[in-house]
Every structure is written in structure tokens, then in C-alpha cells.
Write an enzyme that holds these catalytic residues in place. Structure first.
Site, mmCIF file in Angstrom:
data_model
loop_
_atom_site.group_PDB
_atom_site.id
_atom_site.type_symbol
_atom_site.label_atom_id
_atom_site.label_comp_id
_atom_site.label_asym_id
_atom_site.label_seq_id
_atom_site.Cartn_x
_atom_site.Cartn_y
_atom_site.Cartn_z
ATOM 1 N N ARG A 27 -7.677 -0.422 1.024
ATOM 2 C CA ARG A 27 -8.203 -1.659 0.435
ATOM 3 C C ARG A 27 -8.641 -1.441 -1.013
ATOM 4 O O ARG A 27 -8.651 -2.377 -1.808
ATOM 5 C CB ARG A 27 -9.356 -2.201 1.305
ATOM 6 C CG ARG A 27 -10.547 -1.296 1.378
ATOM 7 C CD ARG A 27 -11.448 -1.631 2.574
ATOM 8 N NE ARG A 27 -10.875 -1.174 3.839
ATOM 9 C CZ ARG A 27 -11.435 -1.365 5.029
ATOM 10 N NH1 ARG A 27 -12.581 -2.016 5.131
ATOM 11 N NH2 ARG A 27 -10.854 -0.930 6.119
ATOM 12 N N ASP B 20 -12.128 7.074 4.047
ATOM 13 C CA ASP B 20 -10.892 6.803 4.793
ATOM 14 C C ASP B 20 -10.489 5.328 4.691
ATOM 15 O O ASP B 20 -9.388 4.953 5.082
ATOM 16 C CB ASP B 20 -11.080 7.212 6.258
ATOM 17 C CG ASP B 20 -9.760 7.384 6.991
ATOM 18 O OD1 ASP B 20 -8.710 7.356 6.314
ATOM 19 O OD2 ASP B 20 -9.788 7.549 8.229
ATOM 20 N N GLU C 100 -9.435 3.735 2.222
ATOM 21 C CA GLU C 100 -8.937 3.864 0.854
ATOM 22 C C GLU C 100 -7.905 2.798 0.492
ATOM 23 O O GLU C 100 -7.749 2.448 -0.675
ATOM 24 C CB GLU C 100 -8.345 5.262 0.639
ATOM 25 C CG GLU C 100 -6.900 5.467 1.129
ATOM 26 C CD GLU C 100 -6.708 5.266 2.629
ATOM 27 O OE1 GLU C 100 -7.687 5.420 3.376
ATOM 28 O OE2 GLU C 100 -5.579 4.941 3.049
ATOM 29 N N LYS D 237 0.849 -1.206 0.000
ATOM 30 C CA LYS D 237 0.000 0.000 0.000
ATOM 31 C C LYS D 237 0.883 1.254 0.000
ATOM 32 O O LYS D 237 1.684 1.455 0.908
ATOM 33 C CB LYS D 237 -0.911 0.001 1.237
ATOM 34 C CG LYS D 237 -1.673 1.320 1.461
ATOM 35 C CD LYS D 237 -2.611 1.241 2.679
ATOM 36 C CE LYS D 237 -3.231 2.608 3.019
ATOM 37 N NZ LYS D 237 -4.092 2.567 4.218
ATOM 38 N N ASP E 209 1.655 6.304 5.610
ATOM 39 C CA ASP E 209 0.673 5.361 5.068
ATOM 40 C C ASP E 209 1.160 4.667 3.785
ATOM 41 O O ASP E 209 0.407 3.925 3.161
ATOM 42 C CB ASP E 209 -0.663 6.084 4.828
ATOM 43 C CG ASP E 209 -1.862 5.171 5.040
ATOM 44 O OD1 ASP E 209 -1.711 4.116 5.686
ATOM 45 O OD2 ASP E 209 -2.953 5.515 4.535
ATOM 46 N N ASP F 11 -2.560 10.166 3.942
ATOM 47 C CA ASP F 11 -3.957 9.778 4.120
ATOM 48 C C ASP F 11 -4.680 10.815 4.974
ATOM 49 O O ASP F 11 -4.606 10.786 6.203
ATOM 50 C CB ASP F 11 -4.022 8.390 4.787
ATOM 51 C CG ASP F 11 -5.462 7.887 4.907
ATOM 52 O OD1 ASP F 11 -6.374 8.535 4.362
ATOM 53 O OD2 ASP F 11 -5.653 6.822 5.547
ATOM 54 N N LYS G 174 -9.985 12.808 8.560
ATOM 55 C CA LYS G 174 -9.525 12.392 9.882
ATOM 56 C C LYS G 174 -9.459 13.610 10.801
ATOM 57 O O LYS G 174 -9.143 14.706 10.339
ATOM 58 C CB LYS G 174 -8.122 11.791 9.780
ATOM 59 C CG LYS G 174 -8.049 10.404 9.169
ATOM 60 C CD LYS G 174 -6.613 9.911 9.118
ATOM 61 C CE LYS G 174 -6.473 8.588 8.400
ATOM 62 N NZ LYS G 174 -7.090 7.456 9.105
HETATM 63 N N1 BES Z 1 -4.244 4.420 7.016
HETATM 64 C C1 BES Z 1 -5.378 4.121 7.818
HETATM 65 C C2 BES Z 1 -5.090 3.072 8.881
HETATM 66 C C3 BES Z 1 -4.153 3.482 9.975
HETATM 67 C C4 BES Z 1 -4.635 4.058 11.124
HETATM 68 C C5 BES Z 1 -2.812 3.220 9.880
HETATM 69 C C6 BES Z 1 -3.771 4.396 12.139
HETATM 70 C C7 BES Z 1 -1.948 3.573 10.901
HETATM 71 C C8 BES Z 1 -2.441 4.154 12.034
HETATM 72 C C9 BES Z 1 -6.518 3.581 6.956
HETATM 73 O O1 BES Z 1 -6.573 4.060 5.672
HETATM 74 C C10 BES Z 1 -7.783 3.975 7.639
HETATM 75 O O2 BES Z 1 -7.995 5.137 7.798
HETATM 76 N N2 BES Z 1 -8.585 2.999 8.036
HETATM 77 C C11 BES Z 1 -9.794 3.265 8.709
HETATM 78 C C12 BES Z 1 -10.828 2.324 8.168
HETATM 79 C C13 BES Z 1 -12.244 2.621 8.618
HETATM 80 C C14 BES Z 1 -12.723 3.906 7.987
HETATM 81 C C15 BES Z 1 -13.115 1.471 8.215
HETATM 82 C C16 BES Z 1 -9.571 3.024 10.198
HETATM 83 O O3 BES Z 1 -8.838 2.109 10.548
HETATM 84 O O4 BES Z 1 -10.108 3.777 10.996
HETATM 85 ZN ZN ZN Z 2 -7.631 5.922 5.499
HETATM 86 ZN ZN ZN Z 3 -4.723 4.682 4.851
#
Ligand code: BES
Ligand code: ZN
Ligand code: ZN
Length: 479
Positions: free
Chosen positions: A332, A328, A330, A246, A269, A251, A258
Site C-alpha cells: 500500500r 510487511d 509495504e 504492485k 508479489d 516480500d 515473515k
Molecule cells: N504480499 C503480502 C500479501 C500476501 C500474502 C500476498 C499472502 C499473497 C499471499 C503483503 O505485503 C502483506 O504482507 N500483507 C500483510 C499486511 C499486514 C501486515 C497488515 C498481510 O496480509 O499479512
Molecule cells: Zn508484505
Molecule cells: Zn507484499
């Protein structure tokens, strides 16, 4: 810094001697030949106990010694940590030329000590203006081991260099490490090593209908890329392993922005991309006998009037439609389009993807473990073992139908978030599973926690850790 095998003509300022405390609280030298009356009297004088990672530094006549406590029944990680403490101490004392004795001469011990010393010697200080440049010393570390370990040491240092490459990519600004910059780095590497490379720029992404990668990336000035490199190290084998990472260069969360407190680390990210890139470079530079495909989908998840929006539906490269429940989620999306493109055009036999995919991974497993999910028991077993070898530890989570049910959509084939927050790491993997073709062995590694560290811990640096490189390289090398 240099790490080499010791020879008599080398100038040495300090000797590092590992010792342990036995069950009777006696101090034992791993190498009995190094035990002298004078050293023992110093040890007693200073009431040194040889506890794990305890150090004692003293002058004796014209020599300096660092006596280093190592556990009697040490693991390789104990060894890495003890040597890291010794290294940091000597560096802080501005000592240049160091002789390291080792507890036992064999491959695993020696490579662990080399990793420890070299990875401890890292800092990301390019933005600190008042650098103590003239005080910065170039250290020479000499290992007192047989010359037959020369290649092992050099090979280990190649992997360490690429761990630092991955750390640097993560630590560097997001306005520097853009999708375009990753493309340039990949092109340079491909050219230097005469590798086949394919880049899908924004035009080709649209033309080839990678609708999910485009949805995520189109809102940014820095347009998305799909980067693919091929290395054929074993023409006699039909096996082809794809390493997919990825590469979200920042992000923001997109329209589902966020909040403060969750944005500040998001230049990291692309740590999955950094990890597979570092692994791939190691494999090429060391001529590993494997056929590898490096796949980096990369984009910035930004906010603008062009950003993709929640509630909309997009069609992926493989024709599947996806409802956007949250912009968010994104990672996947860009992964699934690259997985589809990879399988259709490159026919891999095995796929491993690495991603900072879910905050839920930190909730489930804590700050440093890697979550592992996938469809092949043997592959997962092997990767688990590599996690233990390298101390980049992985822990398996399952995917059951009850998780698959959570990402059902009313208006599309699948939705990019679960209907509840629970099991977020699993629902993310269940989403990816939709894009894996039958018969392909696939493992997903969520490094959301492991990719970063709040503080330096022994040889693991603060912020970008480079975790994933040693893990994947160990797996490739041993399987
Ligand atoms: N890049 C984030 C995941 C992340 C969070 C990595 C904290 C490192 C530290 C990912 O893209 C994300 O934001 N995921 C969301 C998914 C949710 C919206 C289903 C998450 O984990 O909150
Ligand atoms: Zn995200
Ligand atoms: Zn992310």
C-alpha cells in the site's frame, strides 16, 4: 504450438468432436453432420456417456477420434475446461496435428476455445535440466470454423501470449525479476512501440520526494523504480485510464520478517505489476482505442540495516504522513506514492490498481477470487461483468467509515495497518483511498489469492496464473 483455422490441405491425425448428454441420457452431436453410424457404434461399444469433460479416444479405420463430453447448456468456462482436458490428453499421447470441431460458431465460443488450448499449453520448465526436448512436440491445432474468425483467433492469441508473459514474470526468480529488470523490459517495449516512458530511479525517487516508495525500497541492493508508460490510442477522447500494479519483486516482510511458510511464494508479489503490464502490452499490440497509462512502482521489501523500521513516520509524495505499524504492509505504501505521482503529473480520469495486497483476501474470498473495492459503481459493475466473462471472477467488498477509523494514527495522518487484523483487505483499500483525489474514478483489485495457484487447474497453470490480464483486457475492450 500453432492454432489456426482448418483447411483441406492440413494433415490431421485426430478429430475432436464435441457431444453432450441430453435429458434422456442420449448422446447428441452438437453438429449433427458429424454423426456417423461407425462413430456411434464405437461410442456404444465403449459405454461412453458424454458426461461433462468425459473423453473417448479410438481408432476407426485410418482415423483417430476424440469424442469430447461438453455440458448441454455449457458456459464459456465449461467449454474452456472441456477443451483443456482434450488438449492435455492429446498432448500426453504426443499427437501433433489435431482438428477441433466446435459446438457453435460464434465469437465468444471460438475465442474461449482458443484461450483454453493456448493457455493449457504452458509450463515453466526452464530450470529442469533433464528436459525431454526431443520428445517435446510442436503441436498444430486446427479449428474447423469459417475463415471470418481469423482475426478473432489472432487477437485472442495476442492476449494469451501476454497472459503467459505475466505468468513467466511471476514464476521467474526474484534475483532475476528485479526492479531494474522491470525497467529494462518496459524500456524495450516502449522503444519497440515508440511510446513515451518515464523512469524514476533511486536518485529521482529521493529528489522528487516519493518518501513511501523510498522507505520500502531503500533497504535492498536492488533499488526501487517508478515506471510509467503512455499509450494514446484515442486522440479524440479526453478519457485517460491508468493501470497501476504492485511490483514488489520479493516480500520478506522487512523488519517485521515473515516466518517460514509465508516467505516461499513471495517472489510472486509483483503479480499485480505483471498483470497490468500484460494488459497494457495487449492493448498496444492490438491497437485498442484507449488512452492508457501504465504505472509500475517496484521495489524489493528486504532486510538490512538500511531497511525502514516499524514505528517510524514517512512523508509521501502528496505530503501526507504515514506511521509504519508494520513493514510487511509495504504494498500500500509503494502504491500510494505512485498514485499521488500519477494524479499530479498525468491527470488520469480513471484508475485501476492491481496488487497482491493482503493475506486477508485469501481468508475472505478463498484461493482464486479477486477482491474489488472502489468509489465508482459503474466501473465496478463493468469489472464484475468482465470477471464473469473471463472467469477471472471478482467480488466486491465495501469501505465504510468504521474501516477508515481503523487506520487512524496518533502521530501521523494515517497508519499503514489496521488497529486489529480484522477486515485486512478493506483497511488496505481504505488506506489507498487516502491517496485518491476527489472526482477520480478508482477501483482497487486485490489479487493475493488469484495470482497464484497451488496446482494446475485445466488451463490455469500452477504457481503464476497470469490472472488479471484477461480480466482487464476484457474490461478495456468492452467499455
Ligand atoms: N504480499 C503480502 C500479501 C500476501 C500474502 C500476498 C499472502 C499473497 C499471499 C503483503 O505485503 C502483506 O504482507 N500483507 C500483510 C499486511 C499486514 C501486515 C497488515 C498481510 O496480509 O499479512
Ligand atoms: Zn508484505
Ligand atoms: Zn507484499
Amino acid at each position: 504450438m500453432k492454432i489456426e483455422i482448418y483447411s483441406k490441405n492440413k494433415k490431421v491425425e485426430v478429430k475432436v468432436i464435441p457431444v453432450y448428454e441430453n435429458d434422456d441420457k442420449k448422446i447428441i452431436f452438437f453438429d449433427k453432420k458429424l454423426e456417423t453410424k461407425k462413430i456411434v457404434s464405437q461410442i456404444n461399444l465403449f459405454n461412453f456417456k458424454a458426461k461433462d469433460k468425459e473423453i473417448l479416444f479410438f481408432n476407426l479405420e485410418n482415423d483417430k477420434y476424440l469424442i469430447l463430453g461438453v455440458k448441454k447448456d455449457y458456459t464459456l468456462e465449461d467449454l474452456r475446461r472441456s477443451y483443456s482436458v482434450a488438449f492435455d490428453f492429446l498432448k500426453s499421447k504426443d499427437i501433433k496435428n489435431i482438428l477441433f470441431e466446435v459446438p457453435k460458431e460464434n465469437d465468444l465460443e471460438i475465442s474461449s476455445i482458443v484461450e483454453s488450448l493456448d493457455l493449457t499449453d504452458y509450463s515453466f520448465d526452464k530450470y529442469i535440466s533433464k528436459k525431454k526436448d526431443d520428445e517435446k512436440i510442436d503441436m498444430n491445432c486446427y479449428l474447423n470454423v469459417s475463415n471470418k474468425y481469423k482475426k478473432l483467433i489472432l487477437d485472442t492469441l495476442v492476449v494469451c501470449k501476454n497472459v503467459k508473459f505475466a505468468r513467466n514474470l511471476v514464476n521467474e526468480n526474484s534475483n532475476i525479476i528485479t526492479p531494474k529488470k522491470l525497467e529494462i523490459l518496459a524500456k524495450d517495449f516502449a522503444k519497440k512501440n515508440r511510446l513515451k516512458i518515464k523512469i524514476l530511479d533511486e536518485k529521482l525517487i529521493v529528489k522528487e520526494k516519493l518518501g513511501l516508495l523510498w522507505a520500502v525500497g531503500k533497504g535492498s541492493e536492488f533499488k526501487p523504480r517508478l515506471i510509467i508508460l503512455e499509450y494514446l490510442g484515442d486522440l479524440n477522447s479526453t478519457e485517460k485510464i491508468a493501470l497501476v500494479g504492485k511490483g514488489i519483486t520479493f516480500d520478506t516482510g522487512g523488519i517485521n520478517l515473515k516466518p517460514s511458510g509465508f516467505l516461499e511464494d513471495m517472489k510472486s508479489d509483483m503479480a499485480g505489476a505483471a498483470a497490468v503490464f500484460g494488459t497494457f502490452i495487449s492493448a498496444v499490440e492490438l491497437g485498442l482505442k484507449k488512452n492508457l497509462i501504465l504505472v509500475i512502482p517496484t521495489a524489493e521489501n528486504a532486510i538490512s540495516s538500511q531497511s525502514y523500521k516499524p514505528g517510524d513516520v514517512f512523508i509521501g509524495y502528496n505530503g501526507k504522513s504515514v506511521e509504519i505499524g508494520n513493514t510487511d504492509a509495504e504494498g500500500r505504501l509503494i502504491l500510494s506514492d505512485s498514485l499521488s505521482y500519477l494524479q499530479k503529473n498525468y491527470k488520469p480520469t480513471k484508475i485501476i490498481d492491481v496488487a497482491t495486497l493482503t493475506g486477508a483476501c485469501l481468508i475472505a474470498l478463498g484461493p482464486s477470487l479477486i477482491a474489488m473495492l472502489g468509489n465508482d459503481e459503474q466501473m465496478k459493475k463493468q469489472i464484475f461483468k468482465s470477471g464473469e466473462n473471463t472467469f477471472e471472477r471478482v467480488w466486491e467488498l465495501p469501505i465504510y467509515d468504521e474501516h477508515r477509523d481503523l487506520i487512524k494514527s496518533n502521530i501521523a495522518d494515517v497508519k499503514n495497518i489496521g488497529s486489529s487484523r480484522f477486515g485486512g483487505t478493506i483497511t488496505a483499500a481504505a488506506f489507498l483511498e487516502n491517496f485518491i483525489q476527489k472526482g477520480i474514478k478508482w477501483t482497487h483489485l486485490d489479487i493475493a489469492g488469484a495470482a497464484r495457484s497451488d496446482k494446475k487447474e485445466f488451463y490455469v497453470s500452477q504457481f503464476g496464473t497470469g490472472r488479471g490480464v484477461r480480466l482487464l483486457f476484457d474490461w478495456l475492450k468492452n467499455n
